[in-house]
Design a protein around this motif. Structure first.
Motif, PDB file in Angstrom:
ATOM      1  N   HIS A  21       1.217  -0.799   0.048  1.00 31.70           N
ATOM      2  CA  HIS A  21       0.360  -0.632  -0.143  1.00 31.70           C
ATOM      3  C   HIS A  21       0.804   0.757  -0.514  1.00 31.70           C
ATOM      4  O   HIS A  21       1.609   1.372   0.965  1.00 31.70           O
ATOM      5  N   GLN A  57      -3.168   7.913  -3.744  1.00 34.13           N
ATOM      6  CA  GLN A  57      -2.649   6.247  -2.909  1.00 34.13           C
ATOM      7  C   GLN A  57      -2.769   5.504  -3.882  1.00 34.13           C
ATOM      8  O   GLN A  57      -3.687   5.638  -4.914  1.00 34.13           O
ATOM      9  N   PHE A  59      -1.598   0.763  -4.811  1.00 29.61           N
ATOM     10  CA  PHE A  59      -1.472  -0.588  -4.391  1.00 29.61           C
ATOM     11  C   PHE A  59      -0.520  -1.199  -5.403  1.00 29.61           C
ATOM     12  O   PHE A  59      -0.645  -1.019  -7.258  1.00 29.61           O
ATOM     13  N   SER A  94      -0.054  -4.171   2.626  1.00 30.51           N
ATOM     14  CA  SER A  94      -1.749  -3.481   2.038  1.00 30.51           C
ATOM     15  C   SER A  94      -1.774  -5.166   2.976  1.00 30.51           C
ATOM     16  O   SER A  94      -1.555  -6.621   3.415  1.00 30.51           O
TER      17      SER A  94
END
Length: 302
Positions: A21, A57, A59, A94
């Motif tokens: 993350h 943000q 991933f 994550s």
């Protein structure tokens, strides 16, 4: 005690996962940049960017967990932080073990965006401002604006889904830059969804609709001022005193007027980008496009 940063660059509170993350990214960060960031540590098999309330943000998913651990371990001990476009990126494992792209069919994408402009005087945002904003992501084919249920909306057509998706991901929820708006306008926020349309029907170049692929379309009289420029806003209110497109009417021709002749004449005021000629009302007209409004101002001041 040092107060250089209020949050660590990495967090180890989550158990290891092959998905990392990332936070504090530039809002315009691309998937390619995420892959480049993770490439030194292993094979990035999936990414998801522009997530979170501020779309800063993301991933990234490695092929196996050891590669994700290697990236976390490296930046945990390195004096150089992970960075994208000069911004320090905060890393953590994550709580998911894989990235799932769970878009519904309705959100699967399209080349036409439905844009809702929110703000007290949103209806005063001109079509030229919308064109400037969305052209940052690729060639805009057509724009049509309209009012529906007290909301000011626009349909913006790109050539392909990828370009439209880039614009949507970057602009949804963001404000139109204030320097593009009249001084009296407050913040105007863009809310963007995909439209079911694939090709907009634009019959006139006007303050409500433009087809940037077909400059031979007739120009609505309400969109033209005394100088022959697009300058009228909604309900006939004058919002744009100048434009980068001239509408020229050619009268009393002593010799044949060609595209080359028009280019020679109007190039004396600045670099001409495009010219389109068409017949209207038994006369010859032309649209001449410049890169900016300064050349047109010069033209009328001579």
């Amino acid at each position: 005690m040092s107060s250089v940063s209020s949050q660590p660059q990495f967090r180890l509170t989550q158990p290891p996962s092959k998905v990392l993350h990332l936070r504090n990214l530039p809002w315009e960060c691309t998937e390619e940049e995420l892959v480049e960031l993770g490439k030194p540590f292993g094979n990035v098999v999936n990414t998801k960017c522009n997530v979170g309330p501020n779309r800063n943000q993301a991933f990234i998913e490695f092929v196996d967990q050891n590669q994700a651990i290697a990236m976390i371990s490296y930046y945990a001990s390195s004096s150089e932080p992970a960075q994208v476009r000069g911004k320090t990126v905060y890393l953590q494992y994550s709580n998911r073990q894989e990235i799932v792209n769970n878009k519904t069919t309705a959100d699967a994408g399209g080349n036409v965006l439905l844009v809702t402009i929110e703000g007290a005087d949103a209806r005063l945002v001109s079509i030229d401002v919308l064109h400037l904003v969305f052209s940052s992501f690729g060639f805009v084919h057509k724009i049509a604006t309209f009012e529906k249920m007290d909301r000011f909306q626009a349909l913006v057509q790109f050539s392909d889904v990828e370009t439209a998706s880039s614009a949507k991901n970057a602009l949804d929820g963001r404000n139109i830059p204030s320097y593009l708006l009249p001084e009296q306008l407050g913040p105007c926020t863009l809310r963007i969804a995909y439209s079911a349309h694939t090709d907009l029907s634009v019959k006139f170049q006007s303050h409500r609709s433009r087809d940037y692929t077909n400059h031979s379309l007739p120009v609505a009289p309400s969109a033209i001022d005394a100088n022959g420029m697009f300058s009228m806003g909604l309900d006939g209110k004058k919002l744009e005193p100048e434009s980068n497109v001239l509408l020229a009417s050619i009268e009393n021709m002593l010799y044949a007027v060609t595209l080359d002749v028009l280019n020679t004449v109007f190039s004396s005021f600045g670099p001409v980008q495009k010219i389109a000629m068409f017949d209207k009302n038994n006369g010859l007209q032309a649209l001449i496009q410049y890169p900016g409004i300064i050349q047109i101002s010069t033209c009328f001041n001579r």
